[in-house]
Design an enzyme around this catalytic site. Structure first.
Site, PDB file in Angstrom:
ATOM      1  CG  ASP A  29      -9.102  -2.721   9.878  1.00 36.53           C
ATOM      2  OD1 ASP A  29     -10.135  -3.332  10.161  1.00 36.53           O
ATOM      3  OD2 ASP A  29      -8.473  -2.033  10.695  1.00 36.53           O
TER       4      ASP A  29
ATOM      5  CD  GLU B  98      -2.533  -1.260   2.677  1.00 38.64           C
ATOM      6  OE1 GLU B  98      -3.570  -1.948   2.738  1.00 38.64           O
ATOM      7  OE2 GLU B  98      -2.055  -0.650   3.674  1.00 38.64           O
TER       8      GLU B  98
ATOM      9  CG  ASP C 289      -3.406 -14.648  20.462  1.00 43.45           C
ATOM     10  OD1 ASP C 289      -3.242 -13.582  19.855  1.00 43.45           O
ATOM     11  OD2 ASP C 289      -3.286 -15.760  19.909  1.00 43.45           O
TER      12      ASP C 289
END
Length: 341
Positions: A226, A55, A160
């Site tokens: 995300d 990105e 977790d």
């Protein structure tokens, strides 16, 4: 231009002290979010490849332009590589020349935690003492320490699916002032917590938290990695909560609200800048359920780079790097410069 490698970044932060660095960054974030409307903004540019994503995140105002390159390759740790590495550039708008290139691998974790803690300043109860983190990946310790910089935490709970991850988390934070509790389940971790952080990396549409699991007054920071098709929260929880995001065009594609399409905008209370600018109030009582749907936005990287640029000059850090064309008799004579160098 100066280059800040990872060693420079670590030296800078250790010199300031991590709590102080968090507080300075949160203040810089506040100042930049207050000028939200002065920035030229766009969603990040993502290229999805087999095994991951790469990105670019650009942003600009009248003074600085910045971008960050960041990847996400979840299988990398199995091959001895970091899941995420990042590189940031800061340039002055007046002349367009870069002034700093910096490693942002650790800084990305720090700024993500800082903006989550910033959201909690506006959306969590002022008296918050107990915090839970669901997902003990690379982001988890940073999240807790950022919140501890702004809240006097006395208990931290973690859960977790990996006991190794929880043990590492507890070991890394063992010297902190708060009590650490390794929970046996997600529900055990979040019970009576003032702030809940979801920080998972698993892909797909999951529901780590359900609406019926949440108690009045709890604030949720949904900060897990995300991407389109990746979510952590029950959509009904989003519909019932006071929901705050960073930047709608990007969050709609990557955040929890993608599960609310086509009516997502109707459920959003505010973008974060509106709270910071006092356009809308944050939490108004101790019974509200609040959610910050964080995806990470370029302004946060710009704030981080600006702070690091100022601290690098103060601490005399960084390696000079010449892009060419410093003080020229004839700035149009690029070929002449080439011959001389």
């Amino acid at each position: 231009m100066i280059l800040l490698d990872s060693k420079d970044i670590h030296t800078m932060i250790k010199s300031e002290g991590l709590p102080s660095f968090y507080l300075q960054l949160i203040e810089q974030l506040k100042q930049d979010f207050k000028h939200w409307e002065q920035f030229q903004k766009s969603p990040r540019h993502a290229i999805h490849v087999e095994g991951g994503v790469m990105e670019l995140m650009p942003i600009c105002d009248d003074t600085y332009y910045s971008f960050k390159y960041v990847n996400g390759h979840p299988a990398n740790p199995l091959k001895g590589r970091l899941n995420i590495v990042a590189l940031g550039m800061l340039a002055e708008v007046a002349h367009g020349h870069p002034v700093m290139l910096a490693s942002m691998t650790v800084l990305t974790a720090i700024r993500t935690a800082a903006v989550a803690a910033l959201s909690s300043q506006y959306l969590a109860k002022k008296s918050s003492k107990k915090i839970a983190v669901i997902g003990c990946g690379a982001q988890s310790e940073f999240q807790i320490l950022a919140h501890h910089a702004v809240f006097d935490l006395d208990e931290v709970r973690c859960f977790d699916l990996s006991s190794d991850a929880m043990n590492r988390f507890a070991r890394n934070l063992a010297s902190e002032s708060f009590d650490l509790v390794v929970a046996n389940s997600c529900l055990e971790a979040i019970k009576d917590a003032d702030i809940i952080i979801t920080s998972t990396a698993v892909k797909g549409r999951h529901q780590i938290l359900h609406a019926h699991d949440i108690q009045p007054g709890q604030h949720i920071c949904a900060v897990g990695g995300d991407s389109p098709g990746k979510t952590e929260l029950d959509p009904n929880l989003l519909k019932q909560a006071k929901l705050v995001i960073e930047y709608f065009p990007q969050t709609l594609d990557e955040g929890e609200i993608q599960n609310l399409k086509p009516d997502a905008e109707a459920y959003i209370y505010a973008e974060l800048w509106e709270l910071i600018s006092c356009i809308k109030p944050g939490r108004v009582d101790n019974h509200e359920i609040t959610v910050f749907d964080a995806v990470g936005f370029a302004l946060e990287d710009l704030s981080t780079l600006k702070l690091c640029y100022a601290l690098a000059k103060k601490q005399k850090l960084g390696t000079p790097f010449d892009l060419g064309g410093g003080a020229l008799k004839d700035p149009k004579d690029l070929y002449g410069l080439f011959l001389r160098e």
